[in-house]
Design a protein around this motif. Structure first.
Motif, PDB file in Angstrom:
ATOM      1  N   GLN A 125       0.829  -1.193   0.000  1.00  0.00           N
ATOM      2  CA  GLN A 125       0.000   0.000   0.000  1.00  0.00           C
ATOM      3  C   GLN A 125       0.862   1.241   0.000  1.00  0.00           C
ATOM      4  OE1 GLN A 125      -3.290   0.524  -0.071  1.00  0.00           O
ATOM      5  NE2 GLN A 125      -3.862  -1.630  -0.158  1.00  0.00           N
ATOM      6  N   VAL A 126       0.383   2.238  -0.701  1.00  0.00           N
ATOM      7  CA  VAL A 126       1.021   3.551  -0.718  1.00  0.00           C
ATOM      8  C   VAL A 126      -0.016   4.556  -0.252  1.00  0.00           C
ATOM      9  CG1 VAL A 126       2.102   5.323  -2.125  1.00  0.00           C
ATOM     10  CG2 VAL A 126       2.551   2.904  -2.610  1.00  0.00           C
ATOM     11  N   GLN A 127       0.353   5.359   0.727  1.00  0.00           N
ATOM     12  CA  GLN A 127      -0.542   6.407   1.191  1.00  0.00           C
ATOM     13  C   GLN A 127      -0.065   7.742   0.634  1.00  0.00           C
ATOM     14  OE1 GLN A 127       0.871   4.178   3.749  1.00  0.00           O
ATOM     15  NE2 GLN A 127      -0.857   2.881   3.155  1.00  0.00           N
ATOM     16  N   LEU A 128      -1.001   8.530   0.144  1.00  0.00           N
ATOM     17  CA  LEU A 128      -0.681   9.797  -0.501  1.00  0.00           C
ATOM     18  C   LEU A 128      -1.506  10.916   0.121  1.00  0.00           C
ATOM     19  CD1 LEU A 128      -0.817   8.498  -4.189  1.00  0.00           C
ATOM     20  CD2 LEU A 128       1.239   8.876  -2.809  1.00  0.00           C
ATOM     21  N   VAL A 129      -0.847  12.027   0.411  1.00  0.00           N
ATOM     22  CA  VAL A 129      -1.533  13.182   0.995  1.00  0.00           C
ATOM     23  C   VAL A 129      -1.128  14.424   0.228  1.00  0.00           C
ATOM     24  CG1 VAL A 129      -1.886  14.573   3.056  1.00  0.00           C
ATOM     25  CG2 VAL A 129      -1.590  12.092   3.266  1.00  0.00           C
ATOM     26  N   GLU A 130      -2.112  15.088  -0.370  1.00  0.00           N
ATOM     27  CA  GLU A 130      -1.854  16.311  -1.129  1.00  0.00           C
ATOM     28  C   GLU A 130      -1.990  17.529  -0.229  1.00  0.00           C
ATOM     29  OE1 GLU A 130      -4.331  13.594  -3.956  1.00  0.00           O
ATOM     30  OE2 GLU A 130      -4.397  14.241  -1.867  1.00  0.00           O
ATOM     31  N   LEU A 131      -1.176  18.519  -0.529  1.00  0.00           N
ATOM     32  CA  LEU A 131      -1.223  19.803   0.166  1.00  0.00           C
ATOM     33  C   LEU A 131      -1.022  20.911  -0.849  1.00  0.00           C
ATOM     34  CD1 LEU A 131       1.041  19.048   3.269  1.00  0.00           C
ATOM     35  CD2 LEU A 131      -1.444  19.296   3.269  1.00  0.00           C
ATOM     36  N   GLY A 132      -1.507  22.095  -0.499  1.00  0.00           N
ATOM     37  CA  GLY A 132      -1.156  23.263  -1.291  1.00  0.00           C
ATOM     38  C   GLY A 132      -2.257  23.856  -2.130  1.00  0.00           C
ATOM     39  N   GLY A 133      -3.453  23.285  -2.101  1.00  0.00           N
ATOM     40  CA  GLY A 133      -4.528  23.881  -2.862  1.00  0.00           C
ATOM     41  C   GLY A 133      -4.979  25.196  -2.256  1.00  0.00           C
ATOM     42  N   GLY A 134      -5.852  25.894  -2.988  1.00  0.00           N
ATOM     43  CA  GLY A 134      -6.361  27.150  -2.488  1.00  0.00           C
ATOM     44  C   GLY A 134      -7.000  27.972  -3.572  1.00  0.00           C
ATOM     45  N   LEU A 135      -7.222  29.238  -3.252  1.00  0.00           N
ATOM     46  CA  LEU A 135      -7.846  30.179  -4.174  1.00  0.00           C
ATOM     47  C   LEU A 135      -6.775  31.120  -4.714  1.00  0.00           C
ATOM     48  CD1 LEU A 135     -10.379  31.576  -5.390  1.00  0.00           C
ATOM     49  CD2 LEU A 135     -10.516  32.904  -3.264  1.00  0.00           C
ATOM     50  N   VAL A 136      -6.753  31.297  -6.025  1.00  0.00           N
ATOM     51  CA  VAL A 136      -5.773  32.167  -6.654  1.00  0.00           C
ATOM     52  C   VAL A 136      -6.435  32.889  -7.820  1.00  0.00           C
ATOM     53  CG1 VAL A 136      -4.930  30.320  -8.173  1.00  0.00           C
ATOM     54  CG2 VAL A 136      -3.422  32.234  -7.603  1.00  0.00           C
ATOM     55  N   LEU A 146       1.453  22.600  -5.680  1.00  0.00           N
ATOM     56  CA  LEU A 146       0.899  21.477  -4.938  1.00  0.00           C
ATOM     57  C   LEU A 146       2.016  20.510  -4.574  1.00  0.00           C
ATOM     58  CD1 LEU A 146      -2.250  20.657  -7.120  1.00  0.00           C
ATOM     59  CD2 LEU A 146      -2.010  22.332  -5.268  1.00  0.00           C
ATOM     60  N   SER A 147       1.864  19.880  -3.434  1.00  0.00           N
ATOM     61  CA  SER A 147       2.793  18.830  -3.049  1.00  0.00           C
ATOM     62  C   SER A 147       2.004  17.592  -2.646  1.00  0.00           C
ATOM     63  CB  SER A 147       3.706  19.271  -1.913  1.00  0.00           C
ATOM     64  OG  SER A 147       2.951  19.567  -0.756  1.00  0.00           O
ATOM     65  N   CYS A 148       2.653  16.458  -2.746  1.00  0.00           N
ATOM     66  CA  CYS A 148       2.031  15.189  -2.394  1.00  0.00           C
ATOM     67  C   CYS A 148       3.069  14.349  -1.669  1.00  0.00           C
ATOM     68  CB  CYS A 148       1.530  14.482  -3.639  1.00  0.00           C
ATOM     69  SG  CYS A 148       0.927  12.809  -3.360  1.00  0.00           S
ATOM     70  N   ALA A 149       2.800  14.074  -0.408  1.00  0.00           N
ATOM     71  CA  ALA A 149       3.705  13.276   0.399  1.00  0.00           C
ATOM     72  C   ALA A 149       3.272  11.820   0.377  1.00  0.00           C
ATOM     73  CB  ALA A 149       3.714  13.794   1.831  1.00  0.00           C
ATOM     74  N   ALA A 150       4.230  10.932   0.118  1.00  0.00           N
ATOM     75  CA  ALA A 150       3.941   9.504   0.020  1.00  0.00           C
ATOM     76  C   ALA A 150       4.560   8.749   1.183  1.00  0.00           C
ATOM     77  CB  ALA A 150       4.477   8.955  -1.295  1.00  0.00           C
ATOM     78  N   SER A 151       3.906   7.670   1.556  1.00  0.00           N
ATOM     79  CA  SER A 151       4.441   6.797   2.596  1.00  0.00           C
ATOM     80  C   SER A 151       3.970   5.375   2.330  1.00  0.00           C
ATOM     81  CB  SER A 151       3.995   7.245   3.991  1.00  0.00           C
ATOM     82  OG  SER A 151       2.585   7.209   4.096  1.00  0.00           O
ATOM     83  N   TRP A 187      -4.235   6.507  -4.743  1.00  0.00           N
ATOM     84  CA  TRP A 187      -4.711   7.877  -4.906  1.00  0.00           C
ATOM     85  C   TRP A 187      -4.745   8.620  -3.576  1.00  0.00           C
ATOM     86  CZ3 TRP A 187      -5.977   9.748  -9.725  1.00  0.00           C
ATOM     87  CH2 TRP A 187      -6.029   8.795 -10.754  1.00  0.00           C
ATOM     88  N   GLY A 188      -4.488   9.916  -3.648  1.00  0.00           N
ATOM     89  CA  GLY A 188      -4.691  10.765  -2.486  1.00  0.00           C
ATOM     90  C   GLY A 188      -6.145  11.200  -2.395  1.00  0.00           C
ATOM     91  N   GLN A 189      -6.426  12.003  -1.394  1.00  0.00           N
ATOM     92  CA  GLN A 189      -7.803  12.425  -1.141  1.00  0.00           C
ATOM     93  C   GLN A 189      -8.191  13.648  -1.967  1.00  0.00           C
ATOM     94  OE1 GLN A 189      -5.277  13.292   0.719  1.00  0.00           O
ATOM     95  NE2 GLN A 189      -5.579  15.491   1.036  1.00  0.00           N
ATOM     96  N   GLY A 190      -7.211  14.316  -2.538  1.00  0.00           N
ATOM     97  CA  GLY A 190      -7.473  15.474  -3.380  1.00  0.00           C
ATOM     98  C   GLY A 190      -7.357  16.785  -2.632  1.00  0.00           C
ATOM     99  N   THR A 191      -7.051  17.826  -3.386  1.00  0.00           N
ATOM    100  CA  THR A 191      -6.978  19.186  -2.838  1.00  0.00           C
ATOM    101  C   THR A 191      -7.617  20.133  -3.842  1.00  0.00           C
ATOM    102  OG1 THR A 191      -5.516  20.854  -1.862  1.00  0.00           O
ATOM    103  CG2 THR A 191      -4.650  19.655  -3.754  1.00  0.00           C
ATOM    104  N   GLN A 192      -8.419  21.059  -3.337  1.00  0.00           N
ATOM    105  CA  GLN A 192      -9.181  21.965  -4.205  1.00  0.00           C
ATOM    106  C   GLN A 192      -8.306  23.121  -4.686  1.00  0.00           C
ATOM    107  OE1 GLN A 192     -12.612  21.866  -5.220  1.00  0.00           O
ATOM    108  NE2 GLN A 192     -11.924  23.531  -6.558  1.00  0.00           N
ATOM    109  N   VAL A 193      -8.360  23.370  -5.977  1.00  0.00           N
ATOM    110  CA  VAL A 193      -7.732  24.543  -6.573  1.00  0.00           C
ATOM    111  C   VAL A 193      -8.825  25.347  -7.259  1.00  0.00           C
ATOM    112  CG1 VAL A 193      -6.139  25.383  -8.343  1.00  0.00           C
ATOM    113  CG2 VAL A 193      -5.484  23.448  -6.895  1.00  0.00           C
ATOM    114  N   THR A 194      -8.946  26.597  -6.869  1.00  0.00           N
ATOM    115  CA  THR A 194      -9.948  27.482  -7.458  1.00  0.00           C
ATOM    116  C   THR A 194      -9.257  28.696  -8.037  1.00  0.00           C
ATOM    117  OG1 THR A 194     -11.603  26.744  -5.836  1.00  0.00           O
ATOM    118  CG2 THR A 194     -12.059  28.775  -7.054  1.00  0.00           C
ATOM    119  N   VAL A 195      -9.497  28.943  -9.310  1.00  0.00           N
ATOM    120  CA  VAL A 195      -8.884  30.089  -9.991  1.00  0.00           C
ATOM    121  C   VAL A 195      -9.995  31.068 -10.337  1.00  0.00           C
ATOM    122  CG1 VAL A 195      -7.437  30.850 -11.893  1.00  0.00           C
ATOM    123  CG2 VAL A 195      -7.133  28.547 -10.937  1.00  0.00           C
TER     124      VAL A 195
END
Length: 124
Positions: free
Chosen positions: A1-12, A20-25, A114-122
């Protein structure tokens, strides 16, 4: 199993940048292709970018070619997506994904983890 966590989404604002970054373990990170996908409301999930296990090969969707850059840091088990010149149509939930490496260019499908996803809004 690979666990993935995304970070860095937001409003721009349109024209802006976001990373965006994705940390794996869980498994040896460098044995996997890594990919970024996105899913906008009412649309299917689509491939954005992929990178081979040592970062030698990259592949981009036509819609982001020249604006987005995928990279990876195998020492820190992290994959990145640098997004520049963002457009409102880039608005989506962004997912990172992993697939065991078999050689050659990163694939556009067949990812197993797959990671859980991170929202990006432009905004326009």
């Amino acid at each position: 199993q690979v666990q993935l966590v995304e970070l860095g989404g937001g409003l721009v604002q349109a024209g802006g940048s976001l990373r965006l970054s994705c940390a794996a373990s869980g498994r040896t990170f460098s044995n996997y292709y890594m990919g970024w996908f996105r899913q906008a409301p009412g649309k299917e999930r689509e491939f954005v970018a992929g990178i081979s296990r040592k970062g030698i090969y990259t592949l981009y969707a036509d819609s982001v070619q020249g604006r987005f850059t995928i990279s990876r840091d195998n020492a820190n088990n992290t994959v990145y997506l640098q997004m520049t010149s963002l457009k409102p149509e880039d608005t989506a939930v962004y997912f990172c994904a992993a697939r065991p490496w078999v050689g050659g260019l990163p694939p556009q499908n067949g990812y197993d983890y797959w990671g859980q996803g991170t929202q990006v809004t432009v905004s326009s």
